[in-house]
Design a protein around this motif. Structure first.
Motif, PDB file in Angstrom:
ATOM      1  N   PRO A  25     -42.704 -33.156  43.390  1.00 28.19           N
ATOM      2  CA  PRO A  25     -43.984 -33.793  43.683  1.00 28.19           C
ATOM      3  C   PRO A  25     -44.735 -34.241  42.430  1.00 28.19           C
ATOM      4  O   PRO A  25     -45.416 -35.251  42.442  1.00 28.19           O
ATOM      5  N   LYS A  26     -44.616 -33.488  41.321  1.00 32.14           N
ATOM      6  CA  LYS A  26     -45.294 -33.876  40.084  1.00 32.14           C
ATOM      7  C   LYS A  26     -44.712 -35.170  39.531  1.00 32.14           C
ATOM      8  O   LYS A  26     -45.444 -36.053  39.062  1.00 32.14           O
ATOM      9  N   ASN A  27     -43.380 -35.308  39.596  1.00 34.44           N
ATOM     10  CA  ASN A  27     -42.751 -36.548  39.151  1.00 34.44           C
ATOM     11  C   ASN A  27     -43.203 -37.726  40.008  1.00 34.44           C
ATOM     12  O   ASN A  27     -43.455 -38.817  39.513  1.00 34.44           O
ATOM     13  N   ILE A  28     -43.286 -37.481  41.318  1.00 37.01           N
ATOM     14  CA  ILE A  28     -43.742 -38.525  42.229  1.00 37.01           C
ATOM     15  C   ILE A  28     -45.197 -38.876  41.934  1.00 37.01           C
ATOM     16  O   ILE A  28     -45.577 -40.049  41.936  1.00 37.01           O
ATOM     17  N   LEU A  29     -46.003 -37.860  41.680  1.00 35.35           N
ATOM     18  CA  LEU A  29     -47.415 -38.087  41.355  1.00 35.35           C
ATOM     19  C   LEU A  29     -47.557 -39.029  40.173  1.00 35.35           C
ATOM     20  O   LEU A  29     -48.336 -39.985  40.203  1.00 35.35           O
ATOM     21  N   ASN A  30     -46.786 -38.779  39.129  1.00 38.09           N
ATOM     22  CA  ASN A  30     -46.857 -39.643  37.944  1.00 38.09           C
ATOM     23  C   ASN A  30     -46.420 -41.070  38.269  1.00 38.09           C
ATOM     24  O   ASN A  30     -47.016 -42.034  37.792  1.00 38.09           O
ATOM     25  N   ALA A  31     -45.361 -41.213  39.089  1.00 39.28           N
ATOM     26  CA  ALA A  31     -44.862 -42.545  39.445  1.00 39.28           C
ATOM     27  C   ALA A  31     -45.896 -43.316  40.261  1.00 39.28           C
ATOM     28  O   ALA A  31     -46.097 -44.519  40.067  1.00 39.28           O
ATOM     29  N   VAL A  32     -46.564 -42.628  41.195  1.00 40.17           N
ATOM     30  CA  VAL A  32     -47.561 -43.291  42.039  1.00 40.17           C
ATOM     31  C   VAL A  32     -48.768 -43.714  41.217  1.00 40.17           C
ATOM     32  O   VAL A  32     -49.312 -44.809  41.396  1.00 40.17           O
ATOM     33  N   GLN A  33     -49.191 -42.878  40.295  1.00 37.85           N
ATOM     34  CA  GLN A  33     -50.370 -43.188  39.492  1.00 37.85           C
ATOM     35  C   GLN A  33     -50.152 -44.379  38.569  1.00 37.85           C
ATOM     36  O   GLN A  33     -51.117 -44.991  38.119  1.00 37.85           O
ATOM     37  N   GLU A  34     -48.895 -44.702  38.303  1.00 38.74           N
ATOM     38  CA  GLU A  34     -48.616 -45.897  37.516  1.00 38.74           C
ATOM     39  C   GLU A  34     -48.860 -47.168  38.328  1.00 38.74           C
ATOM     40  O   GLU A  34     -49.083 -48.237  37.775  1.00 38.74           O
ATOM     41  N   GLN A  35     -48.822 -47.057  39.652  1.00 36.92           N
ATOM     42  CA  GLN A  35     -48.979 -48.225  40.513  1.00 36.92           C
ATOM     43  C   GLN A  35     -50.360 -48.338  41.140  1.00 36.92           C
ATOM     44  O   GLN A  35     -50.781 -49.431  41.516  1.00 36.92           O
ATOM     45  N   VAL A  36     -51.041 -47.215  41.296  1.00 36.52           N
ATOM     46  CA  VAL A  36     -52.329 -47.193  41.982  1.00 36.52           C
ATOM     47  C   VAL A  36     -53.439 -46.915  40.981  1.00 36.52           C
ATOM     48  O   VAL A  36     -53.352 -45.967  40.201  1.00 36.52           O
ATOM     49  N   VAL A  37     -54.485 -47.728  41.007  1.00 38.87           N
ATOM     50  CA  VAL A  37     -55.625 -47.525  40.120  1.00 38.87           C
ATOM     51  C   VAL A  37     -56.500 -46.417  40.690  1.00 38.87           C
ATOM     52  O   VAL A  37     -56.958 -46.487  41.833  1.00 38.87           O
ATOM     53  N   GLY A  38     -56.738 -45.373  39.893  1.00 38.13           N
ATOM     54  CA  GLY A  38     -57.581 -44.272  40.355  1.00 38.13           C
ATOM     55  C   GLY A  38     -56.927 -43.508  41.482  1.00 38.13           C
ATOM     56  O   GLY A  38     -55.705 -43.335  41.526  1.00 38.13           O
ATOM     57  N   ARG A  39     -57.756 -43.024  42.405  1.00 40.08           N
ATOM     58  CA  ARG A  39     -57.292 -42.331  43.612  1.00 40.08           C
ATOM     59  C   ARG A  39     -56.484 -41.067  43.294  1.00 40.08           C
ATOM     60  O   ARG A  39     -55.612 -40.684  44.072  1.00 40.08           O
ATOM     61  N   HIS A  40     -56.777 -40.406  42.172  1.00 35.06           N
ATOM     62  CA  HIS A  40     -55.985 -39.237  41.785  1.00 35.06           C
ATOM     63  C   HIS A  40     -56.047 -38.149  42.860  1.00 35.06           C
ATOM     64  O   HIS A  40     -55.015 -37.600  43.256  1.00 35.06           O
ATOM     65  N   ARG A  41     -57.242 -37.850  43.329  1.00 35.02           N
ATOM     66  CA  ARG A  41     -57.397 -36.792  44.327  1.00 35.02           C
ATOM     67  C   ARG A  41     -56.682 -37.145  45.629  1.00 35.02           C
ATOM     68  O   ARG A  41     -55.978 -36.310  46.210  1.00 35.02           O
ATOM     69  N   GLU A  42     -56.866 -38.392  46.101  1.00 39.01           N
ATOM     70  CA  GLU A  42     -56.244 -38.797  47.364  1.00 39.01           C
ATOM     71  C   GLU A  42     -54.717 -38.784  47.269  1.00 39.01           C
ATOM     72  O   GLU A  42     -54.029 -38.422  48.227  1.00 39.01           O
ATOM     73  N   ILE A  43     -54.194 -39.183  46.098  1.00 41.43           N
ATOM     74  CA  ILE A  43     -52.741 -39.156  45.899  1.00 41.43           C
ATOM     75  C   ILE A  43     -52.236 -37.716  45.960  1.00 41.43           C
ATOM     76  O   ILE A  43     -51.231 -37.412  46.617  1.00 41.43           O
ATOM     77  N   GLU A  44     -52.936 -36.819  45.290  1.00 38.78           N
ATOM     78  CA  GLU A  44     -52.539 -35.411  45.300  1.00 38.78           C
ATOM     79  C   GLU A  44     -52.552 -34.833  46.702  1.00 38.78           C
ATOM     80  O   GLU A  44     -51.604 -34.144  47.118  1.00 38.78           O
ATOM     81  N   LEU A  45     -53.621 -35.100  47.448  1.00 42.36           N
ATOM     82  CA  LEU A  45     -53.737 -34.550  48.797  1.00 42.36           C
ATOM     83  C   LEU A  45     -52.660 -35.098  49.717  1.00 42.36           C
ATOM     84  O   LEU A  45     -52.076 -34.366  50.529  1.00 42.36           O
ATOM     85  N   THR A  46     -52.385 -36.402  49.600  1.00 46.98           N
ATOM     86  CA  THR A  46     -51.349 -37.007  50.442  1.00 46.98           C
ATOM     87  C   THR A  46     -49.973 -36.433  50.130  1.00 46.98           C
ATOM     88  O   THR A  46     -49.200 -36.092  51.034  1.00 46.98           O
ATOM     89  N   LEU A  47     -49.654 -36.316  48.848  1.00 49.05           N
ATOM     90  CA  LEU A  47     -48.371 -35.744  48.454  1.00 49.05           C
ATOM     91  C   LEU A  47     -48.254 -34.287  48.894  1.00 49.05           C
ATOM     92  O   LEU A  47     -47.192 -33.849  49.338  1.00 49.05           O
ATOM     93  N   ALA A  48     -49.358 -33.538  48.777  1.00 46.42           N
ATOM     94  CA  ALA A  48     -49.322 -32.134  49.194  1.00 46.42           C
ATOM     95  C   ALA A  48     -49.061 -32.010  50.688  1.00 46.42           C
ATOM     96  O   ALA A  48     -48.266 -31.173  51.126  1.00 46.42           O
ATOM     97  N   ALA A  49     -49.720 -32.857  51.487  1.00 52.99           N
ATOM     98  CA  ALA A  49     -49.524 -32.812  52.936  1.00 52.99           C
ATOM     99  C   ALA A  49     -48.107 -33.239  53.314  1.00 52.99           C
ATOM    100  O   ALA A  49     -47.477 -32.645  54.198  1.00 52.99           O
ATOM    101  N   LEU A  50     -47.581 -34.274  52.646  1.00 57.16           N
ATOM    102  CA  LEU A  50     -46.225 -34.722  52.933  1.00 57.16           C
ATOM    103  C   LEU A  50     -45.203 -33.654  52.545  1.00 57.16           C
ATOM    104  O   LEU A  50     -44.232 -33.412  53.275  1.00 57.16           O
ATOM    105  N   THR A  51     -45.406 -33.026  51.395  1.00 60.23           N
ATOM    106  CA  THR A  51     -44.497 -31.978  50.950  1.00 60.23           C
ATOM    107  C   THR A  51     -44.517 -30.794  51.917  1.00 60.23           C
ATOM    108  O   THR A  51     -43.501 -30.131  52.134  1.00 60.23           O
ATOM    109  N   ALA A  52     -45.683 -30.546  52.530  1.00 56.82           N
ATOM    110  CA  ALA A  52     -45.814 -29.469  53.513  1.00 56.82           C
ATOM    111  C   ALA A  52     -45.327 -29.889  54.893  1.00 56.82           C
ATOM    112  O   ALA A  52     -45.458 -29.116  55.854  1.00 56.82           O
ATOM    113  N   ARG A  53     -44.773 -31.100  55.000  1.00 58.49           N
ATOM    114  CA  ARG A  53     -44.224 -31.628  56.251  1.00 58.49           C
ATOM    115  C   ARG A  53     -45.301 -31.798  57.321  1.00 58.49           C
ATOM    116  O   ARG A  53     -45.083 -31.523  58.496  1.00 58.49           O
TER     117      ARG A  53
END
Length: 328
Positions: A25-53
């Motif tokens: 998830p951390k690697n994915i977080l870095n990849a997403v942040q390269e494409q999306v301006v800001g939204r750090h918190r929302e990206i983290e929450l979305t990835l956390a929920a997806l990882t938790a299925r």
């Protein structure tokens, strides 16, 4: 420094696998942040929920980057992404799929005569199913989704039971309830999804978004255009303001219009005409307001861009002739 994990025995392989899953998830977080301006918190929450299925609903006004965020996540996770546009015409059959009438006449209700809809397509492939504007779709269609979210399966008459492949998850986006054409989502849907609120970006993030979309524009000028757009969301005469898309369009139209007029794209009248073209259809007047949206936009533009004259008066830029006769 890149972390390295070495698995040397069967006993340690399970632990190594677990560590790899935790790092992913951390690697994915870095990849997403390269494409999306800001939204750090929302990206983290979305990835956390997806990882938790978990299934997810993103709730926020139009133009806040919900689709952009999800597409970037799907690309970074290297998973399938099936898009569904939510509207009143999205019936259960259109969502799940239906039998091909011609093949049914010839061969009967055989499995290969069934045409997968986006829901079944995503379930079979283990993909992310993204439903845009979920609160615009009929209740009977929502009921189909409730079963899929609860059981991970769907039963289709004459076809049978379809189980969701590993990786299938549903992500929905919705505008606030008071938007035109929206309906309240039942508690049964909310109870099966994690909700992430998505608000408008900061002024700095919106400026960076506009400048990324229109790199030829001066960044300070982009920030002023963003200021105009942000003021439409708070103006007393407007019940609906513009998203950052209005600022992006203003910057791009100003570049093209400046070339046509052989003027600088940042010329006051060029910019105003670009703003009127880009914003007048996006903003909505409050009931009872007598003036036009063009007048309101010109007023906001003037307050941001007009410079004091030598006499101390503000040199106002007004809407072009005929622009105040709008029926919007």
């Amino acid at each position: 420094m890149m972390a390295m994990t070495i698995c040397v025995t069967e006993k340690t392989s399970a632990a190594c696998s677990f560590i790899a899953e935790m790092v992913l998830p951390k690697n994915i977080l870095n990849a997403v942040q390269e494409q999306v301006v800001g939204r750090h918190r929302e990206i983290e929450l979305t990835l956390a929920a997806l990882t938790a299925r978990r299934h997810i609903v993103l709730e926020g006004p139009p133009g806040t980057g919900k689709s952009t965020l999800l597409r970037a996540i799907a690309e970074a996770m290297n998973v399938g992404f099936v898009f569904v546009e939510g509207n009143a015409e999205l019936t259960p059959a259109r969502l799940a799929g239906t039998f091909d009438p011609a093949r049914v006449l010839n061969d009967g209700y055989k499995p290969d005569a069934f045409l997968d809809g986006p829901l079944v397509e995503a379930m079979r492939a283990g993909s992310l199913l993204y439903i845009e504007e979920i609160n615009r779709i009929p209740e009977e269609t929502l009921n189909v989704l409730i079963t899929v979210m609860s059981e991970g399966e769907i039963t289709i008459p004459r076809l049978g039971r379809i189980l969701a492949a590993p990786g299938f998850q549903m992500i929905a986006a919705m505008n606030p309830f008071d938007s035109v054409g929206t309906a309240r989502i039942s508690s049964a849907v909310y109870d099966r999804m994690c909700r992430i609120a998505v608000a408008y970006q900061s002024a700095e993030d919106e400026t960076n978004i506009v400048h990324r979309a229109s790199p030829a524009s001066n960044k300070l000028w982009c920030s002023q255009v963003v200021n105009v757009v942000r003021q439409t969301r708070e103006h007393s005469d407007l019940r609906v303001g513009s998203s950052v898309r209005g600022a992006i369009d203003t910057a791009l139209v100003a570049q093209s219009l400046g070339e046509l007029r052989r003027k600088d794209a940042h010329d006051a009248l060029v910019g105003l005409d670009a703003a009127l073209t880009s914003l007048s259809g996006r903003v909505k007047l409050r009931e009872g307001v007598a003036r036009s949206v063009e007048e309101v936009i010109a007023e906001i533009w003037n307050s941001v861009f007009a410079l004091p004259s030598e006499t101390g008066d503000v040199g106002k830029v007004t809407a072009p002739t005929g622009a105040t006769n709008s029926h919007l």
